[in-house]
Design a protein around this motif. Structure first.
Motif, PDB file in Angstrom:
ATOM      1  N   UNK A  37       0.849  -1.200   0.000  1.00 36.17           N
ATOM      2  CA  UNK A  37       0.000   0.000   0.000  1.00 36.17           C
ATOM      3  C   UNK A  37       0.879   1.242   0.000  1.00 36.17           C
ATOM      4  N   UNK A  38       0.534   2.212  -0.866  1.00 38.03           N
ATOM      5  CA  UNK A  38       1.140   3.530  -0.792  1.00 38.03           C
ATOM      6  C   UNK A  38       0.383   4.342   0.250  1.00 38.03           C
ATOM      7  N   UNK A  39       1.068   4.814   1.272  1.00 35.78           N
ATOM      8  CA  UNK A  39       0.374   5.600   2.294  1.00 35.78           C
ATOM      9  C   UNK A  39      -0.241   6.846   1.687  1.00 35.78           C
ATOM     10  N   UNK A  40       0.471   7.464   0.759  1.00 37.98           N
ATOM     11  CA  UNK A  40      -0.061   8.598   0.021  1.00 37.98           C
ATOM     12  C   UNK A  40       0.780   8.732  -1.237  1.00 37.98           C
ATOM     13  N   UNK A  41       0.367   9.591  -2.129  1.00 39.29           N
ATOM     14  CA  UNK A  41       1.118   9.761  -3.363  1.00 39.29           C
ATOM     15  C   UNK A  41       0.671  11.001  -4.092  1.00 39.29           C
ATOM     16  N   UNK A  42       1.298  11.264  -5.222  1.00 34.82           N
ATOM     17  CA  UNK A  42       0.897  12.381  -6.058  1.00 34.82           C
ATOM     18  C   UNK A  42      -0.358  11.998  -6.830  1.00 34.82           C
ATOM     19  N   UNK A  43      -1.004  13.001  -7.386  1.00 35.97           N
ATOM     20  CA  UNK A  43      -2.190  12.703  -8.195  1.00 35.97           C
ATOM     21  C   UNK A  43      -1.818  11.915  -9.438  1.00 35.97           C
ATOM     22  N   UNK A  44      -0.615  12.123  -9.976  1.00 35.59           N
ATOM     23  CA  UNK A  44      -0.183  11.327 -11.131  1.00 35.59           C
ATOM     24  C   UNK A  44      -0.017   9.860 -10.742  1.00 35.59           C
ATOM     25  N   UNK A  45       0.562   9.620  -9.557  1.00 40.46           N
ATOM     26  CA  UNK A  45       0.705   8.240  -9.084  1.00 40.46           C
ATOM     27  C   UNK A  45      -0.646   7.603  -8.825  1.00 40.46           C
ATOM     28  N   UNK A  46      -1.560   8.389  -8.258  1.00 40.60           N
ATOM     29  CA  UNK A  46      -2.905   7.874  -8.007  1.00 40.60           C
ATOM     30  C   UNK A  46      -3.604   7.508  -9.310  1.00 40.60           C
ATOM     31  N   UNK A  47      -3.485   8.365 -10.291  1.00 36.91           N
ATOM     32  CA  UNK A  47      -4.130   8.100 -11.583  1.00 36.91           C
ATOM     33  C   UNK A  47      -3.570   6.822 -12.208  1.00 36.91           C
ATOM     34  N   UNK A  48      -2.244   6.679 -12.204  1.00 34.69           N
ATOM     35  CA  UNK A  48      -1.616   5.497 -12.782  1.00 34.69           C
ATOM     36  C   UNK A  48      -2.005   4.234 -12.022  1.00 34.69           C
ATOM     37  N   UNK A 105     -14.459  -5.487   4.719  1.00 37.66           N
ATOM     38  CA  UNK A 105     -15.151  -6.058   3.558  1.00 37.66           C
ATOM     39  C   UNK A 105     -14.226  -6.917   2.696  1.00 37.66           C
ATOM     40  N   UNK A 106     -12.949  -7.024   3.094  1.00 35.73           N
ATOM     41  CA  UNK A 106     -12.009  -7.858   2.346  1.00 35.73           C
ATOM     42  C   UNK A 106     -11.287  -7.132   1.245  1.00 35.73           C
ATOM     43  N   UNK A 107     -11.371  -5.806   1.231  1.00 36.09           N
ATOM     44  CA  UNK A 107     -10.683  -5.028   0.195  1.00 36.09           C
ATOM     45  C   UNK A 107      -9.266  -4.703   0.646  1.00 36.09           C
ATOM     46  N   UNK A 108      -8.360  -4.703  -0.308  1.00 38.81           N
ATOM     47  CA  UNK A 108      -6.964  -4.332  -0.040  1.00 38.81           C
ATOM     48  C   UNK A 108      -6.791  -2.844  -0.336  1.00 38.81           C
ATOM     49  N   UNK A 109      -6.379  -2.088   0.661  1.00 37.23           N
ATOM     50  CA  UNK A 109      -6.198  -0.653   0.464  1.00 37.23           C
ATOM     51  C   UNK A 109      -4.920  -0.418  -0.346  1.00 37.23           C
ATOM     52  N   UNK A 110      -5.053   0.349  -1.410  1.00 36.00           N
ATOM     53  CA  UNK A 110      -3.945   0.641  -2.315  1.00 36.00           C
ATOM     54  C   UNK A 110      -3.254   1.953  -1.977  1.00 36.00           C
ATOM     55  N   UNK A 111      -4.029   2.941  -1.523  1.00 36.04           N
ATOM     56  CA  UNK A 111      -3.468   4.269  -1.257  1.00 36.04           C
ATOM     57  C   UNK A 111      -4.355   5.002  -0.271  1.00 36.04           C
ATOM     58  N   UNK A 112      -3.721   5.750   0.640  1.00 36.74           N
ATOM     59  CA  UNK A 112      -4.433   6.614   1.567  1.00 36.74           C
ATOM     60  C   UNK A 112      -3.944   8.035   1.376  1.00 36.74           C
ATOM     61  N   UNK A 113      -4.748   8.863   0.789  1.00 35.90           N
ATOM     62  CA  UNK A 113      -4.408  10.265   0.629  1.00 35.90           C
ATOM     63  C   UNK A 113      -3.643  10.559  -0.645  1.00 35.90           C
TER      64      UNK A 113
END
Length: 404
Positions: free
Chosen positions: A1-12, A269-277
């Motif tokens: 999981x990425x704790x946070x990232x840029x909007x470009x990273x989030x989009x990708x 719910x069994x979901x894997x969190x990919x990014x927070x923030x």
């Protein structure tokens, strides 16, 4: 999981997590705004024959090469050819055929003159000007030639493409099915628009805003209901959404307060969190997760923040899900109409409208760009980016962004 990232990273990241939905065939009359699911090539020339561009007369250019007001040329009429009919005899030297717009050019004729430029009777027509071979003839295949690519897979079907498909006799169109997107609203302070607002409560605006946005993108929306701030109840709605939908969007409960339990509910719910923030303003608070193959997007409860985050980070993923070939928002450069006085320690996205004035592309942002100011998104068609580290930005500054 990425704790946070840029909007470009989030989009990708979100783009990498989705694939187009399945394909289906729909009737031609129901294909508007749907996404084509295969390359389509023309099987026929359009038009399928040489045809007249005018109501007038088909003749041989050689017969009138010396025609003038001083030396008019009179030709004998062979027959009248309505649109949808073909000639019964060829046009020979000294002859002409009377024909309607769209009628097939008879054998022997190589040009057409509109009737307004002639003198005529029921038996003959007189010309006072020369013509060239090919004049006023719409050639076979002038619109579309057999073998030409009409549209590539991933093209959204508009009026022109629908008509072009009809011209090919295509009555069942292969398209991607419309993705089903589940919406969940959270927050104990939220009430539905048709319910009385209790003291300290607010109406659920995110449901209406996202329904409109998702329907515009060609999706079906399934409202999964309103939860309070109970992680277990939210988790159950997420499970329901994952079973029935292609993507699930939640609003509210993604910040770091005591009652922000959406990320916890995702994990229940069994979901894997990919990014927070995401390092952007507005829309910084969010949680993206993956439940099997289904994206679960937790967005801010603040309406403008939620819409900005979704349009900047998640819209390309949604368009990929829809099967679109071009998923990235269209880039644009525009000049600010009014100054923006706040500092921008992170990339900041202004929401507003493009204007074309005096040959210059300008951007009219709402005067109030606050996170909760939903009215600032009325008519919004563009987001412009103020780069991180910027101070106040003056009117007349040129910024880059994208249209939605």
């Amino acid at each position: 999981m990425l704790k946070s990232g840029t909007w470009e990273e989030a989009r990708a990241l979100l783009l990498s997590a989705v694939r187009p939905v399945e394909k289906e065939n729909v009737p031609l009359d129901a294909c508007a705004s749907r996404v084509l699911a295969m390359d389509l090539k023309a099987e026929e020339d359009v038009p399928p024959f040489d045809r007249s561009a005018y109501d007038g007369y088909a003749l041989r250019a050689a017969d009138v090469m010396h025609a003038s007001p001083e030396m008019p040329v009179t030709l004998q009429l062979t027959e009248t050819i309505p649109a949808g009919h073909v000639a019964t005899r060829p046009v020979l030297p000294g002859m002409a055929a009377h024909l309607m717009t769209g009628a097939a050019i008879p054998e022997g004729a190589d040009c057409v003159i509109n009737f307004e430029r002639t003198r005529f009777t029921d038996a003959e027509v007189t010309l006072t000007c020369p013509l060239r071979a090919g004049d006023n003839i719409v050639r076979r295949g002038e619109d579309v030639q057999a073998g030409r690519l009409l549209a590539a897979s991933g093209t959204r079907i508009d009026a022109g493409l629908a008509g072009t498909l009809a011209a090919q006799g295509i009555v069942q169109v292969p398209v991607y099915r419309q993705p089903v997107i589940g919406l969940i609203a959270t927050g104990s302070e939220i009430t539905e628009p048709d319910e009385p607002v209790r003291a300290g409560g607010i109406r659920n605006t995110n449901r209406a805003s996202f329904t409109a946005l998702l329907q515009r993108e060609g999706c079906q929306v399934r409202y999964l209901g309103l939860c309070g701030d109970d992680a277990g109840a939210i988790a159950e709605k997420i499970r329901t959404g994952v079973r029935a939908c292609d993507m699930v969007i939640l609003t509210g409960g993604v910040s770091v307060g005591d009652w922000d339990v959406t990320p916890e509910a995702m994990e229940q719910a069994g979901a894997q969190i990919l990014m927070r923030g995401v390092d952007m303003k507005p829309g910084m608070a969010c949680a993206y997760a993956l439940a099997g193959n289904t994206l679960v997007l937790g967005l801010s409860g603040n309406p403008a923040s939620a819409l900005t985050n979704f349009c900047v980070c998640a819209l390309p993923a949604l368009r990929t899900l829809c099967g679109l070939r071009e998923t990235e928002p269209r880039p644009v450069t525009a000049v600010l109409v009014r100054a923006f006085r706040k500092k921008s320690p992170s990339d900041r996205f202004l929401r507003g409208r493009l204007l074309l004035e005096d040959g210059c592309v300008r951007f009219d942002a709402s005067a109030d760009q606050g996170n909760i100011v939903l009215s600032s998104t009325i008519g919004c068609d563009t987001f412009l980016r103020i780069p991180a580290g910027s101070g106040a930005v003056e009117a007349g500054t040129q910024l880059k962004g994208f249209m939605v």
